[in-house]
Design an enzyme around this catalytic site. Sequence first.
Site, PDB file in Angstrom:
ATOM      1  N   ILE A   1       1.107  -1.026  -0.200  1.00  0.00           N
ATOM      2  CA  ILE A   1       0.281  -0.081  -0.295  1.00  0.00           C
ATOM      3  C   ILE A   1       0.668   0.749   0.496  1.00  0.00           C
ATOM      4  O   ILE A   1       0.621   2.326  -0.448  1.00  0.00           O
ATOM      5  CB  ILE A   1      -1.224  -0.413   1.009  1.00  0.00           C
ATOM      6  CG1 ILE A   1      -1.992  -1.614   1.295  1.00  0.00           C
ATOM      7  CG2 ILE A   1      -2.024   1.295   1.005  1.00  0.00           C
ATOM      8  CD1 ILE A   1      -2.376  -1.776   2.018  1.00  0.00           C
TER       9      ILE A   1
ATOM     10  N   ASP B   1      11.522   2.492   4.591  1.00  0.00           N
ATOM     11  CA  ASP B   1      11.912   1.292   4.882  1.00  0.00           C
ATOM     12  C   ASP B   1      12.936   0.357   5.203  1.00  0.00           C
ATOM     13  O   ASP B   1      14.409   0.931   4.916  1.00  0.00           O
ATOM     14  CB  ASP B   1      11.043   1.170   3.659  1.00  0.00           C
ATOM     15  CG  ASP B   1      10.395  -0.200   4.171  1.00  0.00           C
ATOM     16  OD1 ASP B   1       9.313  -0.030   3.235  1.00  0.00           O
ATOM     17  OD2 ASP B   1      10.967  -1.771   4.133  1.00  0.00           O
TER      18      ASP B   1
ATOM     19  N   ALA C   1       4.740   1.878   7.227  1.00  0.00           N
ATOM     20  CA  ALA C   1       5.642   0.893   8.187  1.00  0.00           C
ATOM     21  C   ALA C   1       5.134  -0.400   9.013  1.00  0.00           C
ATOM     22  O   ALA C   1       4.756   0.529  10.494  1.00  0.00           O
ATOM     23  CB  ALA C   1       6.945   1.076   8.777  1.00  0.00           C
TER      24      ALA C   1
ATOM     25  N   TYR D   1      -2.194  -8.060  16.526  1.00  0.00           N
ATOM     26  CA  TYR D   1      -2.045  -7.107  15.354  1.00  0.00           C
ATOM     27  C   TYR D   1      -3.258  -6.446  15.497  1.00  0.00           C
ATOM     28  O   TYR D   1      -2.677  -5.120  15.699  1.00  0.00           O
ATOM     29  CB  TYR D   1      -2.542  -8.364  14.241  1.00  0.00           C
ATOM     30  CG  TYR D   1      -2.358  -6.900  12.599  1.00  0.00           C
ATOM     31  CD1 TYR D   1      -1.665  -6.158  12.144  1.00  0.00           C
ATOM     32  CD2 TYR D   1      -3.721  -6.415  12.445  1.00  0.00           C
ATOM     33  CE1 TYR D   1      -1.322  -5.167  11.380  1.00  0.00           C
ATOM     34  CE2 TYR D   1      -3.754  -5.869  10.843  1.00  0.00           C
ATOM     35  CZ  TYR D   1      -2.996  -5.214  10.858  1.00  0.00           C
ATOM     36  OH  TYR D   1      -3.405  -4.095   9.871  1.00  0.00           O
TER      37      TYR D   1
ATOM     38  N   ASN E   1      -9.615  -4.733   3.203  1.00  0.00           N
ATOM     39  CA  ASN E   1      -9.081  -5.653   2.721  1.00  0.00           C
ATOM     40  C   ASN E   1      -8.176  -5.376   1.351  1.00  0.00           C
ATOM     41  O   ASN E   1      -8.913  -5.503   0.834  1.00  0.00           O
ATOM     42  CB  ASN E   1      -9.846  -7.397   2.168  1.00  0.00           C
ATOM     43  CG  ASN E   1      -9.852  -8.015   4.032  1.00  0.00           C
ATOM     44  OD1 ASN E   1     -10.944  -7.366   4.455  1.00  0.00           O
ATOM     45  ND2 ASN E   1      -9.092  -9.000   3.423  1.00  0.00           N
TER      46      ASN E   1
ATOM     47  N   ARG F   1      -9.117 -19.922  11.221  1.00  0.00           N
ATOM     48  CA  ARG F   1      -7.887 -19.732  11.811  1.00  0.00           C
ATOM     49  C   ARG F   1      -8.194 -18.333  12.610  1.00  0.00           C
ATOM     50  O   ARG F   1      -8.972 -17.397  13.188  1.00  0.00           O
ATOM     51  CB  ARG F   1      -7.761 -18.284  10.466  1.00  0.00           C
ATOM     52  CG  ARG F   1      -6.297 -17.919  10.099  1.00  0.00           C
ATOM     53  CD  ARG F   1      -5.032 -17.283   9.519  1.00  0.00           C
ATOM     54  NE  ARG F   1      -6.219 -16.218   9.174  1.00  0.00           N
ATOM     55  CZ  ARG F   1      -5.912 -15.407   8.106  1.00  0.00           C
ATOM     56  NH1 ARG F   1      -4.684 -15.511   7.408  1.00  0.00           N
ATOM     57  NH2 ARG F   1      -6.821 -14.157   7.304  1.00  0.00           N
TER      58      ARG F   1
ATOM     59  N   GLY G   1      -7.956 -15.455  14.900  1.00  0.00           N
ATOM     60  CA  GLY G   1      -7.912 -14.037  15.438  1.00  0.00           C
ATOM     61  C   GLY G   1      -9.300 -13.586  14.343  1.00  0.00           C
ATOM     62  O   GLY G   1      -9.256 -12.563  13.941  1.00  0.00           O
ATOM     63  N   ASP G   2      -9.837 -14.620  12.545  1.00  0.00           N
ATOM     64  CA  ASP G   2     -10.493 -14.482  12.225  1.00  0.00           C
ATOM     65  C   ASP G   2     -11.666 -13.417  12.769  1.00  0.00           C
ATOM     66  O   ASP G   2     -12.481 -14.155  13.007  1.00  0.00           O
ATOM     67  CB  ASP G   2     -10.815 -15.382  11.116  1.00  0.00           C
ATOM     68  CG  ASP G   2      -9.385 -14.947   9.987  1.00  0.00           C
ATOM     69  OD1 ASP G   2      -8.848 -14.256  10.097  1.00  0.00           O
ATOM     70  OD2 ASP G   2      -9.431 -16.168   9.140  1.00  0.00           O
TER      71      ASP G   2
END
Length: 325
Positions: A13, A32, A74, A141, A170, A281, A283-284
């Site tokens: 992104i 970066d 970042a 996250y 997303n 999965r 955390g979804d």
Amino acid sequence: MPKILITGGAGYIGSNTTQLLKRRGFDVVVVDDLSRGHKHNVENVPFHKITLSNTAALVDVLRSEACDAVIHFAAYIAVGESTQKPELYFTNNVGGTLSLLTAMVETGIKRLVFSSTAAVYGMPKTVPIPEDSAIAPLSPYGDSKVIVEKVLHWMDQFRDVRSIVLRYFNACGADPESTLGEEHDPETHLIPLLFRAIETGKAITIFGEDYPTPDGTCLRDYIHVVDLAEAHVLAVQKLLAGGSSDTFNVGTGEGHSVLEVVRSVEKVTGKKVPLAFGPRRDGDAPVLVANSDKLRKTLGWKPRYPELDDIVTTAWQFEKRHIAT
Ligand code: UFG
């Protein structure tokens, strides 16, 4: 023209936003550490290989380049990985941002656009999700982004640092006008993994088919990376014009199940995706779809690629070019 420092500008992104800013006439400089980004994404822009924890190096760049604002991409971004290595996510995403903010304070730079995420909402009660929904992340996250959002609130109040928080849904697709595209390593995102399944003939595992959704697979709001980049341009322009701190969702408002994305990929590529079904999965969230009315009304944002098939088409064009090189 104002000069914008872009952290994480070698990533997916970040690099798309950097190119769009350049096209709009902004001066840009990228930092970066290339731990997840790619050198080839920053070949035609001023670039400093710096890790965010190096506050002194950030101060040097901010001062020597005379930056007017920062767009801070970042970060580590994989929900699954964050459940395996929470400490990595808090060190990099929270610690790195604190270092950046310290450098900004030291150099008197007071405008920041911050990459947040739909993952801050966890299991939202209202869908499409407005910005004032409860904050309840399901993963380290997501929580690493919540913590930074809280820090930014206090930086606004006591350090006069104005920030616009963009909560991405997303991100996907590729800019047909550039050579950039999605190439995470390891890749965890659905659309590139579906292409990979077609290319290798190895089945992709669908994580869960028993969610409370129409076909049992998770619903997500797939937002084209060019539309996401546009939101950053609008946000930084608002801050540079003296705008106050604010938070916006960036999504199309349309939810698509994992199986719908599979069907779109099959339609666009003309190939069958080999599939296997596996457990959920960690955390979804079952459903993450944006209400992006605020972004549309306040900043005049309008997606160029609202249709999933068009998004997948641009991603496939990139994938074909990528395989060929
Ligand atoms: N999925 C699979 N199999 C895979 C990969 C993904 O079934 O091999 C499913 C996931 O379970 C999810 C959907 O495809 O339901 C999308 O998964 P992605 O990994 O592509 O994206 P996420 O929704 O997990 O996360 C992305 C970003 C986050 C952001 C989130 C917000 O990576 O940074 O979108 O919606 F927070």
